[in-house]
Design a protein around this motif. Structure first.
Motif, mmCIF file in Angstrom:
data_model
loop_
_atom_site.group_PDB
_atom_site.id
_atom_site.type_symbol
_atom_site.label_atom_id
_atom_site.label_comp_id
_atom_site.label_asym_id
_atom_site.label_seq_id
_atom_site.Cartn_x
_atom_site.Cartn_y
_atom_site.Cartn_z
ATOM 1 N N HIS A 65 -13.026 4.529 4.581
ATOM 2 C CA HIS A 65 -13.432 3.229 4.033
ATOM 3 C C HIS A 65 -13.742 2.302 5.205
ATOM 4 N N LEU A 109 -10.931 -0.802 5.521
ATOM 5 C CA LEU A 109 -9.479 -0.637 5.465
ATOM 6 C C LEU A 109 -8.956 -0.003 6.746
ATOM 7 N N GLY A 168 -0.158 4.155 1.497
ATOM 8 C CA GLY A 168 -0.642 5.063 2.523
ATOM 9 C C GLY A 168 0.455 5.783 3.270
ATOM 10 N N ALA A 201 -3.729 -2.400 5.640
ATOM 11 C CA ALA A 201 -3.843 -1.238 4.759
ATOM 12 C C ALA A 201 -4.021 0.041 5.575
ATOM 13 N N GLY A 249 0.810 -1.209 0.000
ATOM 14 C CA GLY A 249 0.000 0.000 0.000
ATOM 15 C C GLY A 249 0.843 1.258 0.000
ATOM 16 N N ARG A 300 -3.416 7.703 -1.926
ATOM 17 C CA ARG A 300 -2.948 7.025 -0.712
ATOM 18 C C ARG A 300 -3.566 5.641 -0.551
ATOM 19 N N GLY A 301 -4.710 5.399 -1.185
ATOM 20 C CA GLY A 301 -5.343 4.087 -1.080
ATOM 21 C C GLY A 301 -4.952 3.122 -2.170
ATOM 22 N N CYS A 302 -4.015 3.513 -3.038
ATOM 23 C CA CYS A 302 -3.591 2.640 -4.138
ATOM 24 C C CYS A 302 -2.506 1.672 -3.672
ATOM 25 N N VAL A 356 -8.341 5.030 4.553
ATOM 26 C CA VAL A 356 -8.561 5.837 3.350
ATOM 27 C C VAL A 356 -9.795 6.707 3.572
#
Length: 534
Positions: A449, A452, A192, A474, A190, A202-204, A477
């Motif tokens: 989210h 996450l 983040g 993770a 991740g 940041r969530g990719c 997000v």
């Protein structure tokens, strides 16, 4: 979901009256051909028939009068016992009637039609995916051990499979899992903890290539790199000295492979439907269009669009998909030596379906949480009317269906008892959702989210059981973090204005036009909302 059918008396009784009148006319025409002998019979039977028509008309008028009296009663009933000092918008007289009518006529899907549509989509996509698995991959190593291919199954995701789709069952989302070569495996990471990246990224995730446990060379030395070179050259890019799986290259291969598979099955589908494939963009999946055949006399002849999303399975119902980066206008080269084409998004649709099912089991019978989400989507669509294309795009991006669903799940999981979501409290819960979204936008409260991050994972693990490791590790997000303050203020003001004008909008755009008109809403100051309109 139960099926409710309502009888439109304004149409039913005139049709019955017209039908009986036509029978009388036909009777007189046929009896006139019988000569003098039939004249006496006509005189004997004509009066009873006319009397029957008169009784039908009288019944129609009585039912119309009863229906109008009932609507007047429903309009005046909320006034009884209502404190004039109340500051809640949902005390609006007649809003219950308007919401229920709008839901029944404009929002609610027929379970029968939805079931047929899902079954039709499942059959068509199933044949296409099986053809893709049988064809294998013409990629870097045709027919060899380094071939990317369809896994052979598909995963149905989205609102149509979570019981909160609205209006028409004409759009579906389907994940198509891909099978990686047995020689390679992925190491997701991740982003983040990358402070130099924009908040929207940041969530990719990045997916570095590594040797699988079943690799003959065991990933030691340069032997594995030579063995995996055909695959990495075709589907990977170099980042920070390592090969990473590229979402753009995988999507490009996926679209080409789908076209070949469609050419294989198109002939066998001609008797049932017509299919075509429109290609997607860099981060937009291709769309399969299913049109009814002219010889198809089924009860649900609908044109449907199915988004086929390539997905890489990480395990435990968690998939990696290409993130929607086009609206962000990002450059190809990102800070920290990253590239946009190598970014992946996390799809947790299966875990969310599991969470909704878990909540449904613990909710009271007839709970209104899904109905509330459907009406909130309809409210968003009403608010988009009259906006210019730029404002409409901003409105739709912030109040996306996923954002609205996340807001609902946040309220459901924050500790309030689920019996608060009974059907009789639909108006209160709908107002609570609107106010919660307003606070998130205006006061910059994070809308995280729901799956996450370690904090959310710990809370859900105590209730639902162990969540996948990739979700627990993770970074949290915030779905609204990437939007600037001006856009947030505009959407919040528009949302409040739409909610304040809801009775007028429902009367103008939804349900039968013969519903009783409701009184005008009170002043915005009495409702506790800002007075300005966007």
């Amino acid at each position: 979901m139960s099926v409710h059918y309502t009888l439109n008396l304004r149409v039913f009784w005139p049709l019955v009256t017209g039908f009986c009148t036509a029978l009388v006319c036909l009777y007189h025409v046929l009896s006139g051909r019988g000569g003098p002998a039939a004249s006496q019979d006509t005189e004997d039977t004509g009066f009873p028939l006319l009397k029957a028509i008169f009784l039908l008309l009288l019944g129609y008028l009585l039912l119309r009068f009863r229906h109008a009296a009932r609507q007047r009663f429903l309009r005046r009933a909320p006034h009884q016992g209502l404190a004039t000092s109340s500051k809640r918008l949902l005390r609006e007289p007649g809003l219950d009637v308007l919401l229920e009518s709008y839901y029944e006529h404009e929002v609610r899907l027929s379970p029968h039609v939805l079931g047929h549509s899902k079954a039709h989509v499942s059959r068509i996509v199933g044949e296409l995916v099986r053809a893709g698995r049988a064809r294998g991959s013409p990629g870097p190593s045709p027919g060899g051990a380094l071939a990317l291919a369809f896994r052979g199954d598909f995963v149905q995701v989205g609102s149509a499979y979570e019981q909160h789709k609205i209006r028409r069952p004409d759009g579906f989302d389907v994940l198509v899992p891909l099978r990686l070569p047995p020689l390679v495996a992925l190491e997701p990471r991740g982003l983040g903890a990358e402070p130099e990246l924009p908040l929207a990224l940041r969530g990719c995730f990045l997916c570095a290539l590594k040797a699988s446990p079943s690799s003959p060379s065991g990933g030691v030395g340069s032997q594995w790199q030579r063995d995996s070179k055909p695959f990495s050259d075709g589907f990977c890019v170099d980042l920070r000295g390592r090969r990473h799986l590229s979402a753009a290259l995988v999507s490009r291969w996926f679209q080409a492979h789908l076209q070949r598979c469609l050419a294989t099955v198109r002939y066998s589908l001609e008797e049932r439907c017509r299919v075509s494939l429109s290609p997607g963009g860099l981060d937009q999946p291709p769309t399969l269009h299913i049109l009814p055949c002219r010889t198809d006399y089924g009860c649900c002849r609908l044109s449907m669009a199915v988004r086929l999303i390539p997905a890489v399975h990480l395990g435990d119902g968690v998939f990696l998909v290409a993130p929607p980066l086009s609206p962000l206008g990002l450059p190809s080269e990102l800070p920290g030596g990253l590239r946009a084409e190598a970014l992946w998004g996390l799809n947790t649709a299966r875990q969310e379906q599991r969470l909704l099912a878990w909540l449904q089991e613990r909710a009271p019978p007839g709970a209104c949480h899904l109905k509330c989400l459907q009406l909130l989507k309809a409210l968003r669509d009403l608010g988009a009317r009259g906006l210019d294309p730029v404002a409409s795009s901003q409105w739709g991006r912030i109040l996306s269906s996923y954002t609205l669903k996340t807001a609902l799940l946040t309220l459901l999981l924050r500790g309030d008892p689920l019996h608060c979501w009974e059907e009789v409290r639909l108006r209160e819960r709908l107002e609570e959702l609107v106010l919660y979204l307003r606070d998130c936008l205006l006061r910059h409260r994070p809308l995280f989210h729901c799956l996450l991050g370690p904090d959310r994972a710990v809370g859900l693990t105590l209730e639902m059981g162990q969540l996948p490791k990739v979700l627990r590790e993770a970074a949290p997000v915030d779905l609204l973090a990437s939007f600037d303050g001006r856009t947030r203020e505009f959407v919040a003001a528009r949302l409040v204005s739409t909610w304040r004008r809801l009775p007028q909008l429902l009367r103008a755009y939804g349900g039968p036009r013969y519903l009783a008109r409701c009184p005008q809403p009170r002043s915005p100051r009495a409702q506790g909302f800002p007075e300005h309109d966007p």
